[in-house]
Write a protein that holds these residues in place. Structure first.
Motif, mmCIF file in Angstrom:
data_model
loop_
_atom_site.group_PDB
_atom_site.id
_atom_site.type_symbol
_atom_site.label_atom_id
_atom_site.label_comp_id
_atom_site.label_asym_id
_atom_site.label_seq_id
_atom_site.Cartn_x
_atom_site.Cartn_y
_atom_site.Cartn_z
ATOM 1 N N ASP A 89 -0.923 11.802 -1.280
ATOM 2 C CA ASP A 89 -1.342 10.441 -1.626
ATOM 3 C C ASP A 89 -2.316 10.457 -2.797
ATOM 4 O OD1 ASP A 89 0.186 9.421 0.410
ATOM 5 O OD2 ASP A 89 -1.485 8.619 1.579
ATOM 6 N N SER A 94 -4.124 4.336 2.523
ATOM 7 C CA SER A 94 -4.424 5.757 2.380
ATOM 8 C C SER A 94 -5.938 5.927 2.322
ATOM 9 C CB SER A 94 -3.774 6.319 1.109
ATOM 10 O OG SER A 94 -4.020 7.704 1.004
ATOM 11 N N ARG A 101 -6.000 2.519 -2.698
ATOM 12 C CA ARG A 101 -5.986 3.243 -1.421
ATOM 13 C C ARG A 101 -6.059 2.297 -0.231
ATOM 14 N NH1 ARG A 101 -12.093 5.892 -0.902
ATOM 15 N NH2 ARG A 101 -13.221 3.896 -0.885
#
Length: 363
Positions: free
Chosen positions: A61, A228, A211
Motif C-alpha cells: 500500500d 490503509s 490513506r
C-alpha cells in the motif's frame, strides 16, 4: 535444527514490554490514527532523517499510495529493478503504470545504474529503487540521472530499515520511500504494517488523505483514496521495537561479517562485502550453481535455509505479458540464490556451526 527464522525467539527479550504496549492500547479505547501512530510517525521520521512519516497498512500500500499521490498519467513508465520481490512490480502495475525492467549488478543484486539510462524514454516519470536484502542501491549515479531527466526517485525500503548510504539512512535517499513492517523485517510489527517517508510537504499532505478514503475531515472526500491506516496496536509495538533496531542491526552486521570472513567454499558466491557496516543485512544471500544440493545437505545437517526468490517476477503467471523478456542476469540469480540464517537471536555457537557445516560441504 537451526531455524532460518524464529520470530518467537527474536521477540522474546522484549516480550514483556510488547505485552504491556498491547495492554495499554487495548485499555485506551482508541485503536486507529491515535497517539501511538503519531508518536511512531514522529520518531521514525526522525530516525530516517526525513520531515515526514505517514503510517499505512502495509508496504505494498505504501508504494501504491506514493504512485497515486504523484498522479502520473496512466501508462507512464517507471524504471524498475528486474531482480526484486513481486510486490515492487505490483505497485507499479496496480497504479496503472508501465514497468520498464532493468537488470541488476551481479555483485550487489540491486538495479545496475549503468543500465538505467538506455531505458529512459519521454514517457518515463520515475525510477523505483529497491534496497534488496538490506543493501542500499548505488544512489549517486541514480540521483544524477533523475536530475538530468527530471524524474522522481521512489525507494522500496521494505528490507532496509536502518541501512545507510553516504551518511543518510534508507528512507531519506529519494523523493519518497515505502517501508514494510511485516513481522519478518528488521523492524517488524506483529502483523501487517507500513509507512511512507518523504521530505515533500505537498506529497505528505496528499498521503494523509489517500490513506484514509481520500478524506481529511470525516465524510468529506477530496480524492479517491484507500483504507490503509497503521493501527494503534502495531504502532505501539513499532514504537517499542524501534529503540532496539540499531542494536539488532549491529548484531546482524557482526554475523554477516563472520560469514563473509569465515565461509570459504569454491562453489559458493558470497554477498558484496564492501559495505558491511552500512547494510541492514535483512537477508544473507549466497549463490550456488547446484542450489538444491546445498539446501538438501544443510537440511540434513540440521540447518534450515530459504530461497528469496525461486521465480523471477517476469516469469510469474501474474505477469504473463512480460514472460518474453530476456533478463539473463536476473534469471541466473533466481536459479542460484540461497538465504542462510541471519537474525539477532543467532548465538555465536550457532553461527560457528553454520560456517563449519558449509565449509565441509563438497558436491
Amino acid at each position: 535444527m537451526i531455524q532460518f527464522l524464529d520470530l518467537k525467539r527474536i521477540n522474546a527479550p522484549q516480550q514483556a514490554e510488547i505485552n504491556e504496549a498491547l495492554r495499554r492500547v487495548a485499555a485506551s479505547g482508541w485503536y486507529v490514527l491515535g497517539q501511538e501512530g503519531e508518536k511512531f510517525e514522529r520518531d521514525f521520521a526522525h530516525y530516517c532523517g526525513t520531515k515526514h512519516c505517514l503510517g499505512v497498512a502495509n508496504g505494498l500500500d505504501a508504494l501504491e499510495i506514493i504512485f497515486k499521490a504523484y498522479d502520473f498519467e496512466p501508462g507512464s513508465e517507471v524504471i524498475v529493478p528486474a531482480n526484486t520481490y513481486i510486490a515492487s512490480i505490483l505497485s507499479v502495475v496496480n497504479a496503472g503504470l508501465k514497468p520498464v525492467w532493468v537488470e541488476p549488478d551481479l555483485r550487489t543484486y540491486n538495479i545496475d545504474p549503468a543500465k538505467i539510462a538506455k531505458s529512459i524514454s519521454p514517457r518515463t516519470k520515475a525510477i523505483l529503487v529497491v534496497h534488496l536484502y538490506g543493501k542500499p542501491c548505488e544512489m549517486s549515479p541514480i540521483w544524477d540521472l533523475a536530475r538530468r531527466h527530471n524524474l522522481k526517485i521512489i525507494e522500496d525500503a521494505a528490507q532496509a530499515h536502518g541501512a545507510v548510504y553516504g551518511g543518510r539512512r534508507a528512507g531519506n535517499l529519494s523523493d519518497a520511500a515505502a517501508f514494510s513492517f511485516y513481522p519478518t523485517k528488521n523492524l517488524g510489527a506483529l502483523g501487517d504494517a507500513g509507512a511512507i517517508t518523504t521530505n515533500d510537504d505537498e506529497l505528505a499532505t496528499k498521503v494523509t488523505y489517500l490513506r484514509n478514503y481520500g478524506s481529511k475531515t470525516k465524510y468529506y472526500n477530496e480524492y479517491q483514496g484507500a483504507n490503509s491506516r497503521l493501527d494503534e496496536l502495531q504502532a505501539a509495538v513499532l514504537n517499542l521495537k524501534l529503540g532496539y533496531l540499531d542494536t539488532q542491526n549491529a548484531r546482524r552486521q557482526a554475523v554477516a561479517a563472520r560469514y563473509l570472513n569465515e565461509i570459504v567454499h569454491p562453489d559458493i558466491t558470497l554477498p558484496d562485502a564492501r559495505t558491511v557496516a552500512q547494510d541492514a543485512w535483512h537477508l544473507f544471500v549466497v549463490r550456488h550453481p547446484e542450489r538444491q544440493k546445498l539446501i538438501d545437505y544443510l537440511t540434513h545437517q540440521g540447518i534450515q535455509t530459504a530461497v528469496h526468490y525461486p521465480v523471477a517476477a517476469h516469469h510469474q503467471r501474474a505477469f504473463g505479458a512480460f514472460s518474453g523478456l530476456s533478463l539473463p542476469i536476473t534469471e541466473k540469480i533466481h536459479k542460484e540464490v540461497v538465504s542462510l540464517p541471519l537474525n539477532p537471536s543467532l548465538t555465536d555457537d550457532e553461527v560457528s556451526q553454520i560456517i563449519r557445516v558449509i565449509n565441509r560441504h563438497r558436491a
